[in-house]
Design an enzyme around this catalytic site. Structure first.
Site, short mmCIF file in Angstrom:
data_model
loop_
_atom_site.label_atom_id
_atom_site.label_comp_id
_atom_site.label_asym_id
_atom_site.label_seq_id
_atom_site.Cartn_x
_atom_site.Cartn_y
_atom_site.Cartn_z
N TYR A 142 -13.87 4.70 -7.73
CA TYR A 142 -12.82 5.08 -8.83
C TYR A 142 -13.93 5.23 -10.07
CZ TYR A 142 -8.95 3.82 -5.94
OH TYR A 142 -7.86 3.73 -5.01
N LYS A 193 -15.85 -1.66 5.09
CA LYS A 193 -16.04 -0.75 5.96
C LYS A 193 -17.46 -0.74 6.25
CE LYS A 193 -13.90 2.54 8.60
NZ LYS A 193 -13.11 2.31 9.92
N ASP A 225 -9.59 -0.74 8.15
CA ASP A 225 -8.38 -0.01 9.08
C ASP A 225 -7.90 -1.21 9.83
OD1 ASP A 225 -10.99 -0.33 10.27
OD2 ASP A 225 -10.76 1.33 11.53
N ASP A 249 -6.67 -1.27 -3.66
CA ASP A 249 -5.44 -0.52 -4.20
C ASP A 249 -4.52 -0.13 -3.18
OD1 ASP A 249 -3.87 1.20 -5.80
OD2 ASP A 249 -5.28 2.82 -5.94
N ASP A 253 -0.82 -2.84 -2.26
CA ASP A 253 0.62 -2.08 -2.19
C ASP A 253 1.35 -2.60 -0.92
OD1 ASP A 253 0.50 -1.13 -4.77
OD2 ASP A 253 1.07 0.87 -4.20
#
Ligand code: NAD
Length: 361
Positions: A142, A193, A225, A249, A253
């Site tokens: 980001y 990952k 994943d 992020d 959620d």
């Protein structure tokens, strides 16, 4: 009598002033000779723009700087949507995060037994869920440079971003996660990952190294994943999940929606000195603002997190959380967590009930 502990209260917009008023009443109730809390209220977001032409007025920042922690409501309303970006309400929050280097975002996802039916998952999968997501908030893809859109050597346009983490950034978020886990079930799952991304293999190596300082806490690693899948398959396997900004992020959620109730979920954003900004995860809810029906429990639980993480007042935090549990067990429900047709209470009545539960608890 101890020194007064100053709390900055930034109610913001929409339902923010309604829910923070109840959280302040609850904090006042646990304040006393051994924990003398004083409150200073200042405008932020749209309210800051209205007061001072700035979503983070200089006076508001000064109030935060002389405080031990910030209790934040929510910001935003449709009438500010056409302002230039720098004047928009959410800039108030983003600037606070940057100013205080609030790199650690803590989001608990708790399913109270009485509210297990509010989740879209089967009650037996989520009943009793109590996990904490620790998300790095100030780095990763980001913020990494370079980034942009360019014409490549083949003459085709391409977009690119840079995933980047320094060792120091990984170390400090890992420490936050291990310290939080040490006060819970002592299990950290680091999500990455590492099979594909160099940056996250480095993340895994650094987290593994930091773990040596926390032998009482168990560490596991999981690919993102798989973590996304496990969160909906068997979320109760987790205690603390620590991960980078982008994966966090998405996973935070996902985890919050396991609970099915946006009006119930608190959050904390901390810096290295454990100074923090505490806010409900919901927004300013313009559709119900001013009606006195908003659920104040997410903000009240944010106040409990403030006591736990910035003031190290574990007992006072636990008292508030227990009072919220008792009120739910008594059957009190605001509209957002009520079964269709059930009797509901308003914001003030819910606050009153928590205060009554605190007084008798
Ligand atoms: P929202 O969270 O404000 O509302 C989503 C839905 O949930 C609405 O139907 C609302 O009525 C309901 N809801 C939210 N909190 C509730 C509560 N405590 N009790 C009962 N019901 C509740 O999200 P949105 O509608 O996407 O955004 C509205 C405004 O809030 C926008 O301006 C957005 O930018 C802002 N926002 C601010 C923050 C923040 O301050 N950190 C976070 C998210 C959104």
């Amino acid at each position: 009598m101890s020194e007064p502990v100053r709390i900055a209260v930034l109610p913001g917009d929409g339902i923010g002033p309604e829910t923070t008023a109840e959280a302040v009443r609850v904090l006042q109730a646990v304040s006393g000779a051994s924990l003398p809390l004083v409150f200073e209220t200042a405008p932020v977001g749209g309210a800051g723009y209205d007061a001072d032409g700035d979503p983070l007025p200089a006076h508001t920042l000064a109030v935060c700087e002389r405080s031990a922690a910030i209790l934040f409501g929510s910001v935003g309303a449709p009438r500010y949507d056409t302002l230039p970006r720098a004047s928009r309400p959410e800039q108030g929050l983003l600037r606070l995060r940057k100013h205080f280097d609030l790199f650690a975002n803590l989001r608990p996802a708790i399913v109270y037994p009485e509210l297990a039916g509010a989740s879209t998952l089967k009650p037996e999968v989520v009943a009793g869920l109590d996990i904490l997501i620790v998300r790095e908030l100030t780095s990763d893809i980001y913020f990494g440079q370079p980034r942009g859109v360019r014409v490549n050597e083949a003459g085709e346009r391409e977009g690119f971003d840079t995933m980047r983490y320094t060792e120091g950034e990984i170390r400090r978020i890992a420490v936050t996660a291990f310290e939080a886990a040490a006060k819970r079930q002592r299990r950290v799952c680091s999500v990455d990952k590492a099979n594909v991304l160099e940056t996250t293999q480095f993340w895994r190596d650094v987290v593994t190294d930091v773990h040596k300082q926390f032998p009482a806490v168990e560490l596991s690693h999981m690919y993102v994943d798989n973590a996304a899948m496990q969160l909906v398959r068997a979320p109760k396997q987790f205690d603390v999940i620590v991960t980078g900004n982008m994966f966090g992020d998405i996973l935070s959620d996902e985890a919050s929606m396991l609970t099915g109730s946006i009006g119930m979920l608190p959050s904390a954003s901390l810096n290295a000195e454990r100074f923090g900004l505490y806010e409900p995860i919901h927004g300013s809810a313009p559709d119900i603002a001013g009606k006195g029906v908003a659920n104040p429990l997410a903000t009240i639980l944010s106040a409990a997190m403030l006591l736990r993480h910035s003031l190290d007042q574990q007992a006072a935090a636990a008292r508030i959380e227990a009072a919220v549990r008792r009120v739910l067990a008594q059957g009190l429900r605001t509209a957002d967590i009520a079964a269709p047709g059930a009797r509901t209470v308003g914001t003030r009545e819910m606050g009153d009930a928590v205060l009554a539960a605190l007084a008798t608890g």
